[in-house]
Each structure stands twice: as C-alpha cells, then as structure tokens.
Design a protein around this motif. Structure first.
Motif, short mmCIF file in Angstrom:
data_model
loop_
_atom_site.label_atom_id
_atom_site.label_comp_id
_atom_site.label_asym_id
_atom_site.label_seq_id
_atom_site.Cartn_x
_atom_site.Cartn_y
_atom_site.Cartn_z
N PHE A 57 39.58 40.51 27.78
CA PHE A 57 38.59 41.29 28.52
C PHE A 57 37.54 42.06 27.87
CE2 PHE A 57 37.45 44.88 31.35
CZ PHE A 57 37.19 44.29 32.35
N GLY A 96 43.62 35.38 41.10
CA GLY A 96 43.91 36.09 39.68
C GLY A 96 45.35 37.03 40.34
N GLU A 128 34.60 35.31 32.38
CA GLU A 128 35.84 36.01 32.96
C GLU A 128 37.06 35.21 31.96
OE1 GLU A 128 36.42 32.33 33.35
OE2 GLU A 128 37.45 32.72 35.23
N MET A 129 38.48 34.73 32.55
CA MET A 129 39.28 34.67 31.60
C MET A 129 40.16 33.20 31.86
SD MET A 129 40.58 38.29 30.73
CE MET A 129 41.92 37.87 29.66
N GLU A 130 39.95 32.47 32.86
CA GLU A 130 40.74 31.19 33.09
C GLU A 130 40.19 30.11 33.35
OE1 GLU A 130 40.71 34.19 35.16
OE2 GLU A 130 42.50 35.31 34.09
N ARG A 184 45.54 39.41 46.12
CA ARG A 184 44.30 38.53 46.60
C ARG A 184 45.07 37.08 47.27
NH1 ARG A 184 40.96 36.79 42.04
NH2 ARG A 184 40.75 38.93 42.21
N HIS A 222 47.83 35.26 37.92
CA HIS A 222 47.80 36.29 36.81
C HIS A 222 46.39 36.18 36.19
CE1 HIS A 222 51.43 37.50 38.59
NE2 HIS A 222 52.11 36.22 38.18
N MET A 223 46.67 36.48 34.75
CA MET A 223 45.33 36.66 33.99
C MET A 223 45.40 35.67 32.78
SD MET A 223 44.50 40.63 34.53
CE MET A 223 46.09 41.05 34.84
N GLY A 224 44.33 35.13 32.44
CA GLY A 224 44.27 34.70 31.08
C GLY A 224 44.57 33.16 30.94
N ARG A 265 39.65 27.64 41.74
CA ARG A 265 39.94 29.06 41.36
C ARG A 265 38.83 30.17 41.90
NH1 ARG A 265 40.65 33.59 38.49
NH2 ARG A 265 38.98 34.51 37.24
N LEU A 266 39.76 31.05 42.74
CA LEU A 266 38.68 32.10 43.09
C LEU A 266 38.98 33.37 42.23
CD1 LEU A 266 36.42 33.31 44.96
CD2 LEU A 266 38.29 33.95 46.39
N GLY A 267 38.03 33.81 41.40
CA GLY A 267 38.24 34.94 40.53
C GLY A 267 37.45 36.06 41.07
N THR A 268 37.41 37.19 39.80
CA THR A 268 36.48 37.90 39.67
C THR A 268 35.83 37.89 38.44
OG1 THR A 268 37.81 39.88 39.11
CG2 THR A 268 37.43 39.58 41.20
C1 R1P Z 1 40.60 40.64 34.19
O1 R1P Z 1 40.12 41.76 34.83
C2 R1P Z 1 40.92 39.60 35.25
O2 R1P Z 1 39.86 39.52 36.33
C3 R1P Z 1 39.34 38.24 36.09
C4 R1P Z 1 39.61 37.64 34.84
O3 R1P Z 1 39.66 36.28 34.82
C5 R1P Z 1 40.92 38.21 34.58
O4 R1P Z 1 41.79 37.52 35.06
O5 R1P Z 1 39.82 37.37 37.07
P1 R1P Z 1 40.81 37.39 38.56
O6 R1P Z 1 40.37 38.69 39.16
O7 R1P Z 1 40.88 36.26 39.33
O8 R1P Z 1 42.11 38.05 37.76
#
Ligand code: R1P
Ligand code: URA
Length: 355
Positions: free
Chosen positions: A250, A36, A283-285, A40, A84-86, A109-112
């Motif tokens: 979010f 994201g 999350e968002m992606e 990172r 980035h996000m979304g 994808r490694l996200g939060t």
């Molecule tokens: C929102 O804070 C972001 O964090 C999460 C969501 O999917 C969104 O992109 O993932 P990343 O840490 O990979 O950005």
C-alpha cells in the motif's frame, strides 16, 4: 476436530475442502464477486435474493478467515468471497475456487483504490477495462546498493574492487558496481552497456527499485457488461475506464512517501503516469486476478472495478461514512454483470473431483 490434509501438491481435506478457503464442490457458484473485506462481503450479501424461509444463505468462514457466501441473484447462483488484501490472497481465491467449481467461471473484483489522475475522482467507479500492470519493489536493488557501499566509498571513483572483482563507477553520488567484467572492457555509468562477459544480475546499472510488469488484459465482454451496469447505477459521469496497477505494498510501491524507510519512490507515480497515460486506479489485487484468468486455459473470465477511496494527485481521502453506499452501487453493478455473462458449462470441470 482437526482436518487431515492429503496431497502436498494441492492439499484438500477428507471432504474435499481446500486448504485456505475451506470450501468444497457444490458450495461455490461459477459466478464470483471477490471483495477485499469480510464486512463488504456481508453488506453485499443483502443484495442476494431472499432465501426460502428456514433456508439461510450458504456461509462459511475458513480457518484463515476467508468468508464465502453463496446464494441467488436474479435467480442465478452467485458467490461472494472475501479476499483480504494483496496478490497472494487473490492467488488463493482464484486457484482454490477454480478447483471446486465445474465449468467456465466469471470473477469480478469489487475493491477500493487510489485514483491516480483525472478524470478519476473520489467516489467514482474505476473499471480496469484496459487491463492491469503490477508494480513490485525489487529488493535486489537495495542488496546491490548495500554491497556497493560496503566495497566502495561514494564519490571516490575507485575501481577494481578487491572483494568482488567488479569495476565500479559513481552515479548520483552512490557507489555503483558497473558489472563483472572479465575482459577488461569498461562498463558505462548510465545504464546502457555491460562489458563483454558481464553479469547484469549483479549490476546496479539500469536497475530500478520498482519493477513494472507488462499489461494483462481484462475480459472485454465482462468489462462491457460491467460498464453498462455501473453507468446505469451511478451515471456515466461517475464511471471511469482505464488501466489498473496492482502494487505489492500500500505504501512503497504505491508511491507513498515517509521517512521511516529508504523507499526511493518519490518519482514513482510520475513515472507510471508518464509511461501509462491511461492509468487510473492503483490497488493491490486486480493484476493477480487478470493474470491467472489469462493463464486459466480459457476457463475464467475476469475484470476488476474499484471505488476511488483516495485521490493520489490531491491527497484527498473519501469520508468513510460514504463508502457503504458506494459499495452497494458497485456491488449491484457487479452482480448484474455477473449474471448476464454467458458461460460455457462444459469448458472446465472441478479439478478436486478428479484429484
Ligand atoms: C488496501 O487498503 C486494500 O484496499 C484495496 C487494496 O487493493 C487493498 O486490498 O482494496 P480492498 O478495499 O478490496 O481491500
Ligand atoms: N487501496 C489501495 O491499495 N490504495 C489506495 O490508495 C486506496 C485504497
């Protein structure tokens, strides 16, 4: 100097660089770790093999802020891309990387994320091995609410609105257009029936403020490799498998509540969990990644894994100082899985080359 882009259908500059990511063929590996944030990407690039003296890792930041770092991991080419996000940003990353890479690709994808329910807890690695659904706020819901309240007064049970020619009825104290009804049949108030000749797209009945898409699967082989590596790195008790949900906000479509906006999302998380008992991460992606992989004519294998940063059921949020270590653990597992996945080099060729 300013680049000149050709071809409005898929713009690339004179060197063949894509419009948003700014990379060209030869700069991106078929094995991609999508993360994201830029920080990172930079952190995880420290896991790559040390480059030869005087030959730094390939790094490019595009005019839109996408960072691509390419190097070797266990001797195999890999790229780390800040996404980035979304979902729209994931769309750029998948399509523009697909255009500049030859052969089959793998994207992790490694996200939060938020942990939606137990057993997922703060700091765990949540793997979308059951695939992903999307949750999108449906603006038509509010448009219809607005037009309903212009024409009808809540609670008065009026009918045959003069300005829109709709029947109306009252549901939960809100004025609701039943449906456009051309033959005198009366539409019900509880979402099941539209009268003959009705136009359901203009109708509030049965419409919800958030739409949930059907589940899209993850690549099973990549999911299994990633799970094995994640369990090796952090221990099986901190790896949770399940369904992911990617939201277009979010806030509203992740069920976060507040008084500034009329979001109508108080029951959203509860409804999601009831409908999808295996839902673990929000999350968002990931949905966009898996959806595009599914539509890639077999040329992309994909999976998502997220560090649980928030517990949505307890409202706890991870201490940010602990995040880097978790990112390194997740990144190590993701890179190991990526380089162990067999890919078919003949399955697809870089479309930029033939454009
Ligand atoms: C929102 O804070 C972001 O964090 C999460 C969501 O999917 C969104 O992109 O993932 P990343 O840490 O990979 O950005
Ligand atoms: N990222 C999200 O999109 N949601 C969360 O709750 C935490 C991280």
């Amino acid at each position: 100097h300013k680049p000149i882009y050709k071809n409005a259908n898929f713009p690339t500059d004179a060197e063949g660089r894509t419009y948003h990511l700014g990379t060209k063929e030869g700069e991106v590996a078929p094995r991609i770790l999508s993360v994201g944030s830029v920080s990172r990407a930079q952190l995880l690039s420290t896991l790559l093999d040390a480059p030869a003296p005087g030959k730094p890792l390939f790094q490019r930041t595009s005019s839109r802020g996408f960072l691509t770092i390419t190097g070797l991991y266990e001797g195999q080419p890999v790229s780390i891309v800040s996404t980035h996000m979304g979902m729209p940003n994931m769309d750029f990353v998948v399509r523009e990387n697909r255009a500049v890479v030859r052969g089959q690709m793998a994207i992790v994808r490694l996200g939060t994320c938020g942990a939606v329910q137990r057993p997922a807890k703060l700091g765990d690695l949540l793997i979308a091995s059951h695939g992903s659904i999307s949750i999108r706020r449906d603006p038509d819901y509010w448009s219809l609410l607005e037009s309903a309240s212009h024409h009808h007064t809540a609670g008065n049970g009026d009918s045959n609105c003069a300005s829109c020619n709709n029947n109306s009825s009252n549901m939960n104290g809100l004025a609701v257009h039943a449906s456009i009804n051309t033959n005198g049949a009366t539409a019900g108030t509880n979402g099941q029936t539209h009268g003959a000749g009705s136009n359901s797209s203009n109708c509030m009945i049965g419409r919800k403020p958030y739409t949930v898409a059907m589940r899209v699967p993850a690549d099973a082989q990549l999911a299994a490799l990633l799970a094995a590596e994640a369990e090796r790195v952090v221990g099986a008790e901190r790896v949770v498998h399940g369904l992911n949900a990617s939201a277009d906000s979010f806030y509203s479509s992740q069920g976060r509540t507040g008084s500034d906006f009329d979001d109508r999302n108080e029951g959203l998380l509860g409804e999601l969990v009831a409908a999808h008992p295996d839902l673990v991460s929000l999350e968002m992606e990931t949905f966009q990644l898996l959806d595009l992989a599914r539509c890639s004519r077999g040329s992309i294998k994909a999976i998502g894994m997220c560090v649980a940063l928030a517990e949505r059921y307890s409202n706890a949020f991870l201490e940010y100082s602990k995040l880097e270590e978790l990112e390194i653990s997740g990144g190590t597992a993701a890179l190991r899985a990526l380089v162990r996945l067999p890919l078919d080099a003949n399955l697809a060729s870089a479309s930029v080359a033939t454009r």
